[in-house]
Enzyme design. Structure first.
Site, PDB file in Angstrom:
ATOM      1  N   ASP A 130      13.634  -7.151 -19.654  1.00 49.43           N
ATOM      2  CA  ASP A 130      14.644  -6.420 -18.872  1.00 49.43           C
ATOM      3  C   ASP A 130      14.150  -6.099 -17.460  1.00 49.43           C
ATOM      4  O   ASP A 130      14.286  -4.979 -16.973  1.00 49.43           O
ATOM      5  CB  ASP A 130      15.059  -5.129 -19.589  1.00 49.43           C
ATOM      6  CG  ASP A 130      15.807  -5.376 -20.882  1.00 49.43           C
ATOM      7  OD1 ASP A 130      15.993  -6.550 -21.238  1.00 49.43           O
ATOM      8  OD2 ASP A 130      16.207  -4.403 -21.536  1.00 49.43           O
ATOM      9  N   ASP A 150      15.488 -11.465 -21.731  1.00 51.40           N
ATOM     10  CA  ASP A 150      16.714 -10.958 -21.088  1.00 51.40           C
ATOM     11  C   ASP A 150      16.393 -10.381 -19.711  1.00 51.40           C
ATOM     12  O   ASP A 150      16.875  -9.308 -19.338  1.00 51.40           O
ATOM     13  CB  ASP A 150      17.374  -9.882 -21.964  1.00 51.40           C
ATOM     14  CG  ASP A 150      17.705 -10.388 -23.358  1.00 51.40           C
ATOM     15  OD1 ASP A 150      18.018 -11.578 -23.509  1.00 51.40           O
ATOM     16  OD2 ASP A 150      17.645  -9.581 -24.310  1.00 51.40           O
TER      17      ASP A 150
END
Length: 305
Positions: A130, A150
């Site tokens: 992230d 991600d």
């Protein structure tokens, strides 16, 4: 002077304000609330770093959670960053062994929903899971964005041009992660758009180990149908042949489900390099006519950064 102190002074001045940052390592956790401010490095070597992770306790005693971990949060419109390195140095690799953090999400740069028209140029944005959370209209030029899981995510319309998108090496990992995790509303045409980027990797990342991304239905919100597109990008050999994969969510009825690439809006056009692949059920190619609609003006809704 710290960067935080300079931002406090900038809040007392009329916009626009330029803060020139001298080279050095600034261990700070910054929250930019000044509209129209520019943070610019006077020379290479400006590093802003912090190490908060989602499972760590913040000073108020609560876990940080993903959004609050950011080393630098932009919470105002018309902010520009130039020549900075923004890093979250949470020890993700050690945590993969110990699991001690209780949540390894660790954001370097967050662009909050209350921001708009954010320009990021010639910056390094570094983390593992992230890394970059984009929730407002933004443009990235000639940046180096580094992460694993991600690591470019959010619900904004964001245009990345001529950027290096770098997957990190994690020892003993079979799969090296996911690049994009868009959570775009179904009513929004554009989400995360990568144009003429180099999608590359650190040494040690295996061939065929990395997904272009997966669609994130944040909070089980059924109005979300993420969209991302890679246009004219060079894809190195670490990209999986299938391109995209599914992502789990819990729907409003409490049922665990999967959102598949076929349901979401995940595209490519003009890919080249060893990681490029022909069209497949999970790897859809835009037509030339469709790709022609991905103009900066359309993606950024008339904003010219």
């Amino acid at each position: 002077m710290t960067i935080d102190a300079a931002l406090r002074q900038a809040s007392l001045l009329p916009a626009p304000v330029v803060i020139a940052v001298e080279p050095g390592i600034y261990r700070e956790k910054l929250h930019v609330t000044v509209p129209g401010v520019t943070l610019v490095a006077t020379r290479p070597g400006v590093v802003i770093v912090n190490g908060a992770a989602a499972g760590h306790r913040s000073p108020d005693g609560r876990p940080w959670g993903t959004g609050r971990t950011a080393t630098l949060t932009i919470d105002a419109p018309d902010v520009t960053l130039r020549g900075l390195t923004i890093r979250n140095d949470f020890d993700y690799i050690a945590d993969t062994v110990s699991q001690a953090s209780g949540g390894a999400q660790a954001v370097a740069l967050m662009i909050a929903r209350t921001a708009d028209r954010v320009l990021v140029e010639n910056c390094g944005i570094e983390g593992y899971q992230d890394t970059l959370y984009v929730n407002a209209r933004a443009a990235f030029r000639r940046c180096r964005i580094v992460g694993g899981v991600d690591f470019i995510f959010g619900n904004a319309a964001a245009l990345f041009r001529h950027c290096d998108i770098v997957t990190r090496y994690v020892p003993n990992a079979i799969d090296s992660g996911f690049i994009a995790a868009p959570s775009t509303l179904a009513t929004d045409r554009f989400g995360l758009v990568f144009d003429r980027c180099h999608v590359t990797r650190e040494a040690g990342v295996p061939d065929g180990s990395t997904w272009l991304g997966r669609p994130w239905r944040a909070g089980g919100n059924m109005a979300i149908l993420g969209t991302a597109a890679f246009l004219r990008c060079r894809l190195d050999g670490h990209i999986k042949a299938a391109g995209w994969t599914e992502m789990g969510f819990t729907d409003p009825a409490g049922v665990r489900r999967m959102l598949t690439p076929q349901e979401a809006r995940l595209f490519e056009w003009g890919s080249r390099g060893p990681g490029a692949a022909p069209a497949a059920p999970t790897r859809r190619m835009l037509s030339d006519a469709e790709a022609a609609g991905y103009t900066p003006d359309a993606i950024l809704q008339g904003w010219v950064p």
